[in-house]
Design a protein around this motif. Structure first.
Motif, PDB file in Angstrom:
ATOM      1  N   TYR A 107      33.408 -42.096  40.990  1.00  0.00           N
ATOM      2  CA  TYR A 107      33.677 -40.755  40.563  1.00  0.00           C
ATOM      3  C   TYR A 107      35.022 -40.329  40.349  1.00  0.00           C
ATOM      4  N   TYR A 108      35.859 -40.543  41.323  1.00  0.00           N
ATOM      5  CA  TYR A 108      37.128 -40.118  41.512  1.00  0.00           C
ATOM      6  C   TYR A 108      38.003 -41.104  40.807  1.00  0.00           C
ATOM      7  N   GLY A 109      37.510 -42.294  40.730  1.00  0.00           N
ATOM      8  CA  GLY A 109      38.537 -43.132  39.708  1.00  0.00           C
ATOM      9  C   GLY A 109      38.390 -42.754  38.524  1.00  0.00           C
ATOM     10  N   GLY A 110      37.299 -42.131  37.885  1.00  0.00           N
ATOM     11  CA  GLY A 110      37.096 -41.477  36.599  1.00  0.00           C
ATOM     12  C   GLY A 110      38.008 -40.398  36.333  1.00  0.00           C
ATOM     13  N   TRP A 111      37.988 -39.606  37.592  1.00  0.00           N
ATOM     14  CA  TRP A 111      39.046 -38.426  37.218  1.00  0.00           C
ATOM     15  C   TRP A 111      40.437 -38.995  37.426  1.00  0.00           C
ATOM     16  N   VAL A 112      40.839 -39.870  37.941  1.00  0.00           N
ATOM     17  CA  VAL A 112      42.344 -40.553  37.723  1.00  0.00           C
ATOM     18  C   VAL A 112      42.321 -40.847  36.548  1.00  0.00           C
ATOM     19  N   TYR A 113      41.488 -41.679  35.734  1.00  0.00           N
ATOM     20  CA  TYR A 113      41.585 -42.162  34.320  1.00  0.00           C
ATOM     21  C   TYR A 113      41.662 -40.926  33.577  1.00  0.00           C
ATOM     22  N   TYR A 114      40.817 -39.760  33.868  1.00  0.00           N
ATOM     23  CA  TYR A 114      40.840 -38.587  32.894  1.00  0.00           C
ATOM     24  C   TYR A 114      42.100 -37.786  32.981  1.00  0.00           C
ATOM     25  N   GLU A 115      42.694 -37.670  34.139  1.00  0.00           N
ATOM     26  CA  GLU A 115      43.946 -37.112  34.197  1.00  0.00           C
ATOM     27  C   GLU A 115      45.106 -37.882  33.575  1.00  0.00           C
ATOM     28  N   ASN A 116      44.917 -39.030  33.603  1.00  0.00           N
ATOM     29  CA  ASN A 116      45.793 -39.736  32.518  1.00  0.00           C
ATOM     30  C   ASN A 116      45.436 -39.981  31.298  1.00  0.00           C
ATOM     31  N   ASN A 117      44.531 -39.445  30.670  1.00  0.00           N
ATOM     32  CA  ASN A 117      44.196 -39.248  29.467  1.00  0.00           C
ATOM     33  C   ASN A 117      43.816 -40.595  28.795  1.00  0.00           C
ATOM     34  N   LYS A 118      42.744 -41.358  29.719  1.00  0.00           N
ATOM     35  CA  LYS A 118      42.426 -42.541  29.398  1.00  0.00           C
ATOM     36  C   LYS A 118      40.768 -42.277  29.219  1.00  0.00           C
ATOM     37  N   LEU A 119      40.492 -41.838  28.025  1.00  0.00           N
ATOM     38  CA  LEU A 119      39.036 -41.370  28.348  1.00  0.00           C
ATOM     39  C   LEU A 119      37.933 -42.441  28.208  1.00  0.00           C
ATOM     40  N   PRO A 120      38.209 -43.400  27.416  1.00  0.00           N
ATOM     41  CA  PRO A 120      37.320 -44.609  27.548  1.00  0.00           C
ATOM     42  C   PRO A 120      37.076 -45.074  29.120  1.00  0.00           C
ATOM     43  N   LYS A 121      38.321 -45.338  29.508  1.00  0.00           N
ATOM     44  CA  LYS A 121      38.078 -45.839  30.961  1.00  0.00           C
ATOM     45  C   LYS A 121      37.569 -44.832  32.020  1.00  0.00           C
ATOM     46  N   SER A 122      37.566 -43.431  31.830  1.00  0.00           N
ATOM     47  CA  SER A 122      37.275 -42.535  32.723  1.00  0.00           C
ATOM     48  C   SER A 122      35.752 -42.595  32.384  1.00  0.00           C
ATOM     49  N   LEU A 123      35.292 -42.430  31.064  1.00  0.00           N
ATOM     50  CA  LEU A 123      33.863 -42.633  30.780  1.00  0.00           C
ATOM     51  C   LEU A 123      33.175 -43.626  31.468  1.00  0.00           C
ATOM     52  N   GLU A 124      33.713 -44.900  31.386  1.00  0.00           N
ATOM     53  CA  GLU A 124      33.071 -45.998  32.024  1.00  0.00           C
ATOM     54  C   GLU A 124      33.021 -45.874  33.626  1.00  0.00           C
ATOM     55  N   ALA A 125      34.024 -45.160  34.118  1.00  0.00           N
ATOM     56  CA  ALA A 125      33.997 -45.140  35.641  1.00  0.00           C
ATOM     57  C   ALA A 125      33.052 -44.091  36.210  1.00  0.00           C
ATOM     58  N   PHE A 126      32.770 -43.156  35.185  1.00  0.00           N
ATOM     59  CA  PHE A 126      31.693 -41.871  35.667  1.00  0.00           C
ATOM     60  C   PHE A 126      30.242 -42.578  35.610  1.00  0.00           C
ATOM     61  N   MET A 127      30.292 -43.650  34.543  1.00  0.00           N
ATOM     62  CA  MET A 127      28.912 -44.090  34.350  1.00  0.00           C
ATOM     63  C   MET A 127      28.603 -44.958  35.466  1.00  0.00           C
ATOM     64  N   HIS A 128      29.487 -45.816  36.151  1.00  0.00           N
ATOM     65  CA  HIS A 128      29.369 -46.491  37.326  1.00  0.00           C
ATOM     66  C   HIS A 128      28.993 -45.530  38.367  1.00  0.00           C
ATOM     67  N   GLY A 129      29.820 -44.386  38.453  1.00  0.00           N
ATOM     68  CA  GLY A 129      29.553 -43.442  39.456  1.00  0.00           C
ATOM     69  C   GLY A 129      28.130 -43.045  39.542  1.00  0.00           C
TER      70      GLY A 129
END
Length: 440
Positions: A107-129
């Protein structure tokens, strides 16, 4: 020499005891921080910051420290763009199969990706979360994860996927008590998604549910927000009088922020344009134009340009109308260029492929385990059978040997019995002869 050895032993014991005491204290601080991460993130951050030498913790505790530290920073709205160490914790808990901590790390990994504007990686991390949170029965975190997934899809205008994931978030929120604020937000998000794909009846239904819920819990902020949203939907339904009534009611509550007020001024401008009431529209055209430099959301800017173009066309100022129409076209092109639809769909695919691979690996591991168990059992049966066969053969031979001995003994006894009778007869005969001699 003996005194020196005793001193060294005492020193080592002291160091070990001190180290254990320090680690126990650090672990205690970490546990307290984890327990209040969501309810009191400021205090949680202070607790983890007070842990000295966190790298000296055992690996499992250190990974939990990373998750708690990054999580507390995120919850306190601190900058987390450089906290990529969270991915180390995510990989660790994934390999370990620790779903509760994997859910938080993802979940928080998804936010780190999101804050760095890496939306596909953020999406994938939130899915795993979301997956890990569901596995660990953390329904609140599962709901938050799905809400974020829905928001990423919403931002990229993949509205069907946004709606599906927002509804999943609502499903999990309904299983948690005392989170009415989150439910309100998600109901509103579903309504906005339906609104953006022009399904205004469905949007009206969810905005009404949000209004009812806000009245139920006496949340005036969301009452105003829901009235605003209902006004926007009524504009989409072409009921411009009702739209104006809802929006003016929301503004009359006088509790909206500048951003929301600007949105309402824009829809009021558009509604009056549709009614061709240029006199009422002028007030909102002036307000919208004045606030334009403060607007950052590109989709809102596009709407403003379109509304101003319509207004100036109605009042006959074609030069201004053409100017705003050109600006609208430029922004529309920019939106198309910035969209990452293909990358997000790729991230969705990667998540499901990864999940499928994990399931296949688990299945293979189970098959291998049972094959090994089956092999061990089969070999054990073979060894036991061979042992029993050998034992049976040995016992049979022993029985035959004993039987032969018995037969030999029996024969000897019989032979001895015959000889004994012969001797008895001979003795009897001799005694009889002696008796005859005496008689003579």
């Amino acid at each position: 020499m003996r005194v020196t050895s005793n001193f060294i032993l005492l020193l080592i014991t002291t160091i070990i005891l001190f180290s254990c005491k320090e680690n126990n204290h650090s672990t205690e601080l970490l546990n307290k921080a984890q327990a209040i991460l969501e309810t009191n993130p400021d205090q949680a951050l202070r607790l983890v910051d007070s842990i000295e030498n966190p790298k000296n913790l055992e690996k499992d505790a250190y990974m939990k420290y990373i998750v708690t530290y990054v999580g507390a920073k995120k919850e306190t709205k601190a900058d987390i763009t450089t906290d990529t160490i969270i991915f180390e914790a995510q990989n660790y808990f994934s390999k370990k199969g620790d779903f509760p901590n994997l859910a938080l790390a993802s979940y928080y990994g998804g936010w780190v990706y999101y804050e760095n504007n890496k939306l596909p990686k953020s999406l994938e991390a939130f899915m795993h979360g979301a997956y890990a949170a569901d596995k660990s029965n953390n329904y609140l975190l599962a709901g938050r994860s799905f809400n974020n997934i829905g928001y990423i899809y919403f931002e990229q205008e993949i509205l069907d996927s946004a709606i599906v994931n927002y509804k999943k978030a609502l499903f999990y929120y309904d299983r948690v008590e005392n989170i009415d604020q989150r439910k309100l937000k998600t109901l509103t998000n579903i309504g906005r998604s339906y609104e953006d794909c022009n399904k205004f009846d469905s949007a009206y239904f969810y905005f009404n549910k949000a209004l009812d819920k806000s009245i139920e819990i006496n949340n005036e902020e969301y009452q105003s927000f829901s009235l605003q949203n209902l006004g926007i939907v009524c504009y989409g339904l072409k009921d411009y009088d009702k739209a104006i009534e809802y929006l003016e009611s929301a503004l009359a509550m006088n509790i909206t922020n500048e951003v929301e007020s600007r949105k309402m001024h824009l829809v009021l401008l558009k509604s009056n344009n549709k009614k061709q009431d240029s006199k009422s529209a002028k007030k909102y055209a002036d307000l919208v134009t004045a606030s334009l430099p403060e607007v950052n959301y590109i989709h809102t800017i596009k709407e403003i340009y379109a509304a101003l173009a319509d207004y100036y066309q109605q009042i006959g100022d074609y030069k201004e109308a053409l100017h705003y129409r050109d600006l609208e076209k430029e922004v529309t092109q920019q939106i198309k260029e910035d969209t990452e639809v293909a990358a997000l769909l790729g991230a969705d695919k990667n998540f499901h492929l990864t999940l499928k691979r994990q399931q296949i690996d688990q299945y293979k591991a189970q098959v291998c385990f049972w094959l090994i168990v089956g092999g061990v059992v089969f070999i054990s049966i073979l060894i036991l059978s061979a042992f029993l066969f050998k034992l049976h053969k040995k016992d049979k031979k022993e029985i035959e040997l004993q039987a032969q001995k018995y037969d030999n003994i029996k024969s000897q006894l019989i032979s001895m019995g015959i000889e004994s009778k012969a001797k008895e007869a001979e003795i009897a005969s001799m005694l009889a002869d002696e008796e005859d001699d005496e008689d003579e």
